[in-house]
Design an enzyme around this catalytic site. Sequence first.
Site, PDB file in Angstrom:
ATOM      1  N   LYS A   1      -9.615 -12.610 -16.411  1.00 62.41           N
ATOM      2  CA  LYS A   1     -10.622 -12.662 -17.693  1.00 62.41           C
ATOM      3  C   LYS A   1      -9.906 -13.505 -18.312  1.00 62.41           C
ATOM      4  CE  LYS A   1     -11.298 -10.468 -21.393  1.00 62.41           C
ATOM      5  NZ  LYS A   1     -12.921  -9.588 -21.795  1.00 62.41           N
TER       6      LYS A   1
ATOM      7  N   SER B   1     -22.989  -9.329 -26.183  1.00 63.76           N
ATOM      8  CA  SER B   1     -22.462  -8.047 -27.016  1.00 63.76           C
ATOM      9  C   SER B   1     -21.112  -9.251 -27.919  1.00 63.76           C
ATOM     10  CB  SER B   1     -21.260  -7.539 -25.987  1.00 63.76           C
ATOM     11  OG  SER B   1     -20.179  -8.442 -26.217  1.00 63.76           O
ATOM     12  N   GLY B   2     -21.085 -10.795 -28.167  1.00 64.35           N
ATOM     13  CA  GLY B   2     -19.854 -11.124 -29.264  1.00 64.35           C
ATOM     14  C   GLY B   2     -18.804 -10.989 -28.303  1.00 64.35           C
ATOM     15  N   GLY B   3     -18.189 -10.484 -26.962  1.00 62.74           N
ATOM     16  CA  GLY B   3     -17.074 -10.451 -26.529  1.00 62.74           C
ATOM     17  C   GLY B   3     -16.928 -11.652 -26.059  1.00 62.74           C
ATOM     18  N   VAL B   4     -16.068 -11.609 -25.328  1.00 65.54           N
ATOM     19  CA  VAL B   4     -15.152 -12.950 -24.581  1.00 65.54           C
ATOM     20  C   VAL B   4     -16.539 -13.022 -23.197  1.00 65.54           C
ATOM     21  CG1 VAL B   4     -13.809 -14.043 -23.177  1.00 65.54           C
ATOM     22  CG2 VAL B   4     -12.771 -12.825 -25.089  1.00 65.54           C
ATOM     23  N   ASP B   5     -16.125 -12.046 -22.382  1.00 63.60           N
ATOM     24  CA  ASP B   5     -17.397 -12.736 -21.183  1.00 63.60           C
ATOM     25  C   ASP B   5     -18.666 -12.649 -21.175  1.00 63.60           C
ATOM     26  OD1 ASP B   5     -15.092 -11.727 -20.537  1.00 63.60           O
ATOM     27  OD2 ASP B   5     -16.040  -9.570 -19.804  1.00 63.60           O
ATOM     28  N   SER B   6     -19.409 -12.126 -22.491  1.00 64.99           N
ATOM     29  CA  SER B   6     -20.863 -12.246 -22.308  1.00 64.99           C
ATOM     30  C   SER B   6     -20.965 -13.452 -23.413  1.00 64.99           C
ATOM     31  CB  SER B   6     -21.274 -11.357 -23.404  1.00 64.99           C
ATOM     32  OG  SER B   6     -21.047 -11.572 -25.233  1.00 64.99           O
ATOM     33  N   SER B   7     -19.874 -14.532 -24.603  1.00 70.30           N
ATOM     34  CA  SER B   7     -19.928 -15.488 -25.150  1.00 70.30           C
ATOM     35  C   SER B   7     -20.446 -16.682 -24.030  1.00 70.30           C
ATOM     36  CB  SER B   7     -18.990 -15.508 -26.060  1.00 70.30           C
ATOM     37  OG  SER B   7     -19.254 -15.082 -26.906  1.00 70.30           O
TER      38      SER B   7
ATOM     39  N   HIS C   1       7.976  -7.328  -3.392  1.00 70.28           N
ATOM     40  CA  HIS C   1       6.827  -7.630  -3.855  1.00 70.28           C
ATOM     41  C   HIS C   1       7.544  -9.342  -5.692  1.00 70.28           C
ATOM     42  CE1 HIS C   1       4.072  -4.070  -3.654  1.00 70.28           C
ATOM     43  NE2 HIS C   1       5.607  -3.545  -3.819  1.00 70.28           N
TER      44      HIS C   1
ATOM     45  N   GLY D   1       1.144  -0.943   0.529  1.00 69.55           N
ATOM     46  CA  GLY D   1      -0.057  -0.470   0.314  1.00 69.55           C
ATOM     47  C   GLY D   1       0.691   1.306  -0.309  1.00 69.55           C
TER      48      GLY D   1
ATOM     49  N   CYS E   1       5.846  -6.033   1.397  1.00 67.00           N
ATOM     50  CA  CYS E   1       5.409  -4.766   1.682  1.00 67.00           C
ATOM     51  C   CYS E   1       5.240  -3.581   2.904  1.00 67.00           C
ATOM     52  CB  CYS E   1       5.116  -3.975   0.087  1.00 67.00           C
ATOM     53  SG  CYS E   1       5.832  -2.375  -0.142  1.00 67.00           S
ATOM     54  N   TYR E   2       4.063  -3.311   2.870  1.00 68.81           N
ATOM     55  CA  TYR E   2       3.422  -2.651   3.533  1.00 68.81           C
ATOM     56  C   TYR E   2       2.960  -3.190   4.440  1.00 68.81           C
ATOM     57  CZ  TYR E   2       0.175   0.923   6.135  1.00 68.81           C
ATOM     58  OH  TYR E   2      -0.131   1.578   6.957  1.00 68.81           O
TER      59      TYR E   2
ATOM     60  N   GLU F   1       4.455 -10.819  -6.570  1.00 68.97           N
ATOM     61  CA  GLU F   1       3.376 -11.071  -7.521  1.00 68.97           C
ATOM     62  C   GLU F   1       3.768 -10.542  -9.100  1.00 68.97           C
ATOM     63  OE1 GLU F   1       2.389  -6.981  -5.233  1.00 68.97           O
ATOM     64  OE2 GLU F   1       3.758  -9.192  -5.143  1.00 68.97           O
TER      65      GLU F   1
END
Length: 538
Positions: free
Chosen positions: A393, A249-255, A195, A81, A108-109, A197
């Site tokens: 994602k 929508s045809g996007g990845v998420d909606s599909s 870090h 942070g 870290c923090y 990550e």
Amino acid sequence: MTTHGVPTAATAATELADESAPVDVPRATDEVVVLDYGGQYSQLIARRVRECGVFSELLPHHVGADEVARRKPKGVILSGGPASVYADGAPRLEKELLDLGVPVLGICYGMQLLANELGGRVEGAEVGEFGRSQLTVREPGRLLEGLPAEQRCWMSHRDTVYAAPEGFTELASSTESPVAAFESVERGIYGIQYHPEVVHTPYGQDVLKRFLGDVCECDMTWSAASIVEEQVARIREQVGDAKVICGLSGGVDSSVAAVLVHKAIGDQLTCIFVDHGLMRKGEGDQVIKAFREHYGIPLVAVDAEERFLEKLKGVTEPEAKRKLIGAEFIRVFEEEAAKVGDAKFLVQGTLYSDVIESGGGTGAATIKSHHNVGGLPEDLEFELVEPLRALFKDEVRAVGAELGLPERLVWRQPFPGPGLAIRVVGGEATKERLDVLRDADYILQDEIRKAGLYRELWQSFCVLPDVRTVGVQGDERTYGYVVVIRAVTSDDAMTADWARLPYDLLEQIASRMINELREVNRVVLDITSKPPGTIEWE
């Protein structure tokens, strides 16, 4: 139920009534909670934990020990942070977190909080430590066992731990940090200043695996694909025999959301696809063909281009474009949803990043409204089905592959809900300008795919500024549009670097645009990273 969310599965963040509500995941899965103290890499910590095969949730630091305990985690990670542990109003460590009977790792923090709370010495250093640093492991202990004595790491701090709390073993130091890692195996408390990550810490994932596997004793078998059947069962239980609609929508998420829900309930699902005329070339036809012919999913397709263009007449301000497009989208969607009749549920492709951003409560600044559709009414009465709410994602792509979606769809680059309208910058999104932009974008994508670079890029697209420039073509003076090429690499869109596309590829793209598009006489390249810029221009 009233929802403020967009009725499309490629939605912006759903507003949450309870910011700490757990995501819908199999509770048999081992979990590690990541508490967010406002660090820029907090989401990335949760993602890296998942990559190790352990489910993780990112919660605001102030949710309380009882809320953390309710999840029955195998471990807790305290994020980094921007604050100083000595600053007024700085986030504090709730002592009860150390009494949950599970290991705690401070990063870290988070490490500074542990040191300060437990009697160590934390002071502001004369010289900060930002970027790459050299880590020297003096005593590997349990956390750093098996790792090189000398290694690179990524630092981002000014306060420094000068002495570990009594009873702790000081494991490592760095260029500017006398104590860069410590542990108390007996108390199950661990801290690292750097870090793990980020990719700039080569052995960072090894540290996380040690903490998750050896220290927390997690069953490291979680994967996004492994929850498909679990979600199918949950959807069936939630929906029963009711009708369900999904804004596609045809996007990845909606599909992915649509195919997953259809797998669960079949033709109880009806997808509604609103073609607002702001999509890329041929995309609307591709969506209709894929879902009607390939998947056999009931689909209502609406050609609403003229309606949207009429609304956009004279509008140049980007936020106004978003709100107008969002509001008109809702009107069209409501009209079509009413024709479906007595649908009770609405599918949304809400992702875990949306959940975090809408309910994190960490004081992050709002840069602009979400790139998906905005300007939403507050009286859409559907119960939500959000089968992707636990996933990032890249995990959604894994589920899509598990469901057998074609590679071209699974790896489709992110595309804003308002579409090409917000890539016509500084001017009105007219039919002419949209068509020029659409054709330029088609050339860009075609050449990038031919070069085998599409999957290496997070996003690649064209921008059409409201600018005309003088050119010479065929010994004649021209006055044409400027097309801007924007291509970036990123892991998660929180930060992004401009892509170093090969010169010969850029030359081929520019040559095709100018030769094939009579309205274009200049092509330029955007080499701005994020920060300081954003990925989209508007």
